[in-house]
Scaffold this active site. Structure first.
Site, PDB file in Angstrom:
ATOM      1  N   ASP A  97      22.306  45.561  -2.412  1.00 55.66           N
ATOM      2  CA  ASP A  97      22.072  46.746  -1.588  1.00 55.66           C
ATOM      3  C   ASP A  97      20.763  46.668  -0.795  1.00 55.66           C
ATOM      4  O   ASP A  97      19.830  45.943  -1.170  1.00 55.66           O
ATOM      5  CB  ASP A  97      22.004  47.993  -2.470  1.00 55.66           C
ATOM      6  CG  ASP A  97      23.367  48.445  -2.946  1.00 55.66           C
ATOM      7  OD1 ASP A  97      24.348  47.699  -2.755  1.00 55.66           O
ATOM      8  OD2 ASP A  97      23.446  49.550  -3.518  1.00 55.66           O
ATOM      9  N   HIS A 152      18.954  55.054   4.238  1.00 55.65           N
ATOM     10  CA  HIS A 152      18.931  55.228   2.784  1.00 55.65           C
ATOM     11  C   HIS A 152      18.449  56.610   2.348  1.00 55.65           C
ATOM     12  O   HIS A 152      17.606  56.737   1.457  1.00 55.65           O
ATOM     13  CB  HIS A 152      18.055  54.137   2.145  1.00 55.65           C
ATOM     14  CG  HIS A 152      18.423  53.839   0.727  1.00 55.65           C
ATOM     15  ND1 HIS A 152      17.958  54.585  -0.343  1.00 55.65           N
ATOM     16  CD2 HIS A 152      19.202  52.867   0.182  1.00 55.65           C
ATOM     17  CE1 HIS A 152      18.418  54.085  -1.467  1.00 55.65           C
ATOM     18  NE2 HIS A 152      19.187  53.041  -1.180  1.00 55.65           N
ATOM     19  N   HIS A 242      19.794  44.196  -5.704  1.00 57.05           N
ATOM     20  CA  HIS A 242      19.209  44.521  -4.408  1.00 57.05           C
ATOM     21  C   HIS A 242      18.635  43.267  -3.743  1.00 57.05           C
ATOM     22  O   HIS A 242      18.105  42.386  -4.422  1.00 57.05           O
ATOM     23  CB  HIS A 242      18.100  45.565  -4.560  1.00 57.05           C
ATOM     24  CG  HIS A 242      18.591  46.880  -5.074  1.00 57.05           C
ATOM     25  ND1 HIS A 242      18.842  47.105  -6.411  1.00 57.05           N
ATOM     26  CD2 HIS A 242      18.894  48.044  -4.436  1.00 57.05           C
ATOM     27  CE1 HIS A 242      19.274  48.350  -6.583  1.00 57.05           C
ATOM     28  NE2 HIS A 242      19.315  48.938  -5.398  1.00 57.05           N
TER      29      HIS A 242
END
Length: 277
Positions: A97, A152, A242
């Site tokens: 992510d 985000h 991530h």
């Protein structure tokens, strides 16, 4: 990479989607299933084999004259995100992510290429807009790119119009750089609401959460990340890691350790494909 080369790759990718769409409408896709309520998803934190050409994974040969173009495929409006994938044997999915980030994403792509593995990257539009070459590489190497909003934000604090803008702007950037509009969406922090599910479906995206959170955003140490992946490994598992949003050097090192161990243990690490109704 020069702009004209990027545009040429994108045109080739778009040209190849016709055959892929035909396969999808025929129902030759791996199904995806969800388990558990949305509230059970833990909140995420703040955030070499040589690469093959696009034709190796994404472009299919066209023969003869195909059937008339099918009607647009509809996406089910869900009430909770999908948490697991279905597949034969010991199938797992690795997801990353918040990127792409030129400091960490290339190293992750290098490791995946070394072991001939595909993964999912849920990108933020503002990052993708500045690093389109990395999305083009993901397309060339057969990875799936999903929508992780533009900046985000916590979607539960936004209006419906703001959520749509976050999604649409990111879809546009992904299409321009990757060659296709995204078919998957992931809410930042795992914070889903009705508007996110509805708008995602309107834009043709399925909501995908995760089964195993590596907690790499908290930089717990490489060994800790490896242990969480290996202890949580099971058929159908979706792993959350991530490649941006902070120092992700531990995530890079952890992938180099756990990926070969998963493969040696008999796991098939792959990407999900949509099952259209």
């Amino acid at each position: 990479m020069k702009k004209d080369q990027l545009l040429t790759r994108r045109r080739l990718l778009i040209a190849g989607t016709g055959a892929v769409g035909a396969a999808a409408t025929a129902g030759v896709l791996t199904a995806v299933t969800g388990e558990g309520p949305a509230g059970s998803v833990p909140a995420a934190g703040a955030q070499p084999r040589r690469p093959r050409s696009a034709s190796a994974y994404r472009l299919q040969p066209l023969t003869g004259y195909g059937p008339p173009q099918a009607a647009p495929r509809r996406t089910l409006v869900r009430r909770e995100p999908l948490l697991r994938v279905s597949g034969r044997g010991r199938t797992m999915v690795l997801t990353f992510d918040d990127g792409p980030d030129p400091r960490y994403t290339p190293a992750i792509l290098d490791t995946l290429a070394e072991y001939d593995v595909r993964a999912m990257f849920f990108v933020c539009g503002e990052m993708a807009a500045d690093h389109k070459v990395l999305l083009a590489r993901m397309a060339d190497e057969g990875h799936v790119v999903g929508n992780h909003t533009w900046s985000h934000p916590l979607l539960t604090r936004l209006t419906r119009r703001q959520i749509r803008s976050q999604m649409e702007r990111t879809c546009d950037v992904i299409e321009e750089a990757y060659g296709e509009r995204p078919e998957w969406f992931r809410a930042p922090y795992g914070a889903w609401n009705r508007a996110a599910f509805q708008l995602g479906a309107e834009l043709g995206m399925e909501p995908l959460a995760w089964t195993v959170d590596t907690l790499d955003w908290s930089t717990p140490g490489t060994r800790s990340i490896v242990d969480r992946v290996e202890n949580g490994a099971a058929p159908g598992v979706v792993v959350l890691s991530h490649d941006a949003g902070g120092d992700r050097s531990q995530s890079v090192r952890a992938l180099r350790r756990y990926l070969p161990e998963l493969l040696d243990s008999g796991y098939h690490v792959t990407v999900p494909r949509r099952d259209y109704a």
